[in-house]
Design a protein around this motif. Structure first.
Motif, mmCIF file in Angstrom:
data_model
loop_
_atom_site.group_PDB
_atom_site.id
_atom_site.type_symbol
_atom_site.label_atom_id
_atom_site.label_comp_id
_atom_site.label_asym_id
_atom_site.label_seq_id
_atom_site.Cartn_x
_atom_site.Cartn_y
_atom_site.Cartn_z
ATOM 1 N N GLY A 11 0.821 -1.205 0.000
ATOM 2 C CA GLY A 11 0.000 0.000 0.000
ATOM 3 C C GLY A 11 0.856 1.257 0.000
ATOM 4 O O GLY A 11 2.009 1.233 0.442
ATOM 5 N N ALA A 18 6.307 4.520 5.554
ATOM 6 C CA ALA A 18 6.001 3.083 5.529
ATOM 7 C C ALA A 18 5.573 2.701 4.115
ATOM 8 O O ALA A 18 5.728 3.470 3.166
ATOM 9 C CB ALA A 18 4.900 2.761 6.548
ATOM 10 N N GLN A 44 -2.323 9.026 5.193
ATOM 11 C CA GLN A 44 -1.655 8.673 6.450
ATOM 12 C C GLN A 44 -0.654 9.746 6.832
ATOM 13 O O GLN A 44 0.011 10.324 5.971
ATOM 14 C CB GLN A 44 -0.911 7.349 6.198
ATOM 15 N N VAL A 107 1.179 -7.613 6.907
ATOM 16 C CA VAL A 107 0.725 -6.354 7.518
ATOM 17 C C VAL A 107 -0.759 -6.442 7.879
ATOM 18 O O VAL A 107 -1.595 -6.721 7.021
ATOM 19 C CB VAL A 107 0.939 -5.191 6.522
ATOM 20 N N ALA A 110 -1.751 -0.796 11.468
ATOM 21 C CA ALA A 110 -0.745 0.271 11.495
ATOM 22 C C ALA A 110 -0.423 0.613 12.955
ATOM 23 O O ALA A 110 -1.160 0.233 13.871
ATOM 24 C CB ALA A 110 -1.255 1.494 10.764
ATOM 25 N N LEU A 116 -5.344 -2.550 8.572
ATOM 26 C CA LEU A 116 -4.932 -2.447 7.169
ATOM 27 C C LEU A 116 -5.281 -3.718 6.405
ATOM 28 O O LEU A 116 -4.994 -3.836 5.224
ATOM 29 C CB LEU A 116 -3.427 -2.166 7.082
ATOM 30 N N CYS A 218 8.029 -2.257 7.715
ATOM 31 C CA CYS A 218 8.148 -2.243 6.248
ATOM 32 C C CYS A 218 9.620 -2.150 5.850
ATOM 33 O O CYS A 218 10.080 -2.836 4.930
ATOM 34 C CB CYS A 218 7.404 -1.042 5.657
HETATM 35 C C1 LIG Z 1 0.632 1.492 3.557
HETATM 36 C C2 LIG Z 1 1.135 0.956 4.834
HETATM 37 N N1 LIG Z 1 1.666 -0.283 4.855
HETATM 38 C C3 LIG Z 1 2.136 -0.802 6.010
HETATM 39 C C4 LIG Z 1 2.077 -0.073 7.186
HETATM 40 C C5 LIG Z 1 2.569 -0.703 8.489
HETATM 41 O O1 LIG Z 1 3.420 0.049 9.156
HETATM 42 C C6 LIG Z 1 1.536 1.223 7.121
HETATM 43 N N2 LIG Z 1 1.441 2.012 8.234
HETATM 44 N N3 LIG Z 1 1.071 1.709 5.929
#
Ligand SMILES: Cc1ncc(CO)c(N)n1
Ligand SMILES: Nc1ncnc2c1ncn2[C@@H]1O[C@H](COP(=O)(O)OP(=O)(O)OP(=O)(O)O)[C@@H](O)[C@H]1O
Length: 275
Positions: A11, A18, A44, A107, A110, A116, A218
């Protein structure tokens, strides 16, 4: 000169610490050409995950097909896969193209607690993707979820060793169980590597007293994938990845009002500029 290649299937993190962004920065830092398949967009920042928008399975499949049918890769790393359908599509595509080295970072949640991945579809990870992995890299809450244990059930190094060995039953060749969340290990951040044919080995580093740890998981899995793309055996890749992430955490910085980011360039030993 043809560089080593690594593909991240994960993602996007708009904050850059991350997800896809951490993976591509880490690949580049470690001398590996990075490619990406984006499974979901997240809005995020240091305060948390504010919105999630998964990509349709068809466009995820098209991205994988575009990269692997033409360019190929030396390693794949998977991160946020959002749900069972995406997980199955990714597992199928990895199998179809016979990717040599696969790192699965399962994953689920978060740092701030946002989901997630759809918990009720966890079986797709267990039964479809883990058997395709050379190594899977859960943190403690992820290990509990995969093993069907209550959150917080893994509290000691002995618990961690047993859990890492139990996770091998899902079919990966190795498990790297990360102990960043282990509360009673105050002085060390210790992870355990278990293999089907090798006894558990501990990888330890001093615990750095910082709250700025967004993206540690990550970054660890991406560094592992980069070293594996370069041909390192798993145990050496895991030790090198641990050193890379420890340096990045040591150079982490406040980035927003909440959990700050790692500095992925720290392993070069140069100051990162305005800090
Ligand atoms: C997109 C994404 N992938 C993994 C994590 C895990 O830290 C995160 N916070 N955001
Ligand atoms: N404060 C710290 N100091 C040093 N190393 C740390 C610290 N916190 C985590 N680590 C290390 O960072 C790596 C990632 O572990 P962690 O358990 O934090 O992953 P994670 O929970 O998957 O991360 P994320 O929350 O980004 O998903 C491990 O090698 C762990 O030991």
């Amino acid at each position: 000169m043809k560089p080593f290649l690594a593909l991240t299937i994960a993602g996007s993190d708009s904050g850059g610490g991350a997800g896809i962004q951490a993976d591509l920065k880490t690949f580049q830092e470690l001398g590996v050409f990075g490619m990406s398949v984006i499974t979901a967009l997240t809005a995020q920042n240091s305060l948390g995950v504010h919105a999630v928008h998964p990509a349709p399975v068809s466009i995820i499949e098209a991205q994988i097909e575009a990269v692997l049918s033409d360019m190929g890769t030396d390693a794949v790393k998977t991160g946020m896969l959002y749900d069972g359908a995406i997980t199955e599509a990714v597992a199928w595509a990895i199998g179809r193209y016979g990717v040599p080295r696969v790192v699965v970072d399962p994953v689920l949640v978060a740092k701030g607690g946002s989901e997630l991945f759809r918990r009720e579809e966890l079986d797709a990870l267990r039964t479809k993707l883990l058997p395709a992995a050379e190594i899977v890299t859960p943190n403690l809450p992820e290990a509990c979820a995969l093993l069907g244990l209550p959150d917080g059930a893994l509290r000691t190094r002995r618990d961690m060793e047993q859990a890492a060995i139990a996770l091998l039953d899902f079919g990966s060749r190795y498990v790297l169980l990360k102990g960043g969340h282990l509360e009673n290990e105050e002085e060390e951040a210790a992870d355990v590597l278990a293999g089907r044919d090798d006894g558990p080995v501990w990888l330890s580093a001093p615990r750095i007293p910082t709250g700025h740890t967004h993206g540690t998981g990550c970054t660890t899995a991406a560094a592992l994938a980069a070293y594996m793309a370069r041909g390192y055996p798993v145990a050496e890749a895991a030790a090198a990845a641990k050193a890379f992430v420890t340096a990045a955490i040591r150079a982490s910085f406040p980035h927003g009002a909440g959990t700050g980011s790692l500095w992925h360039g720290a392993h070069r030993g140069e100051p990162g500029g305005r800090r």
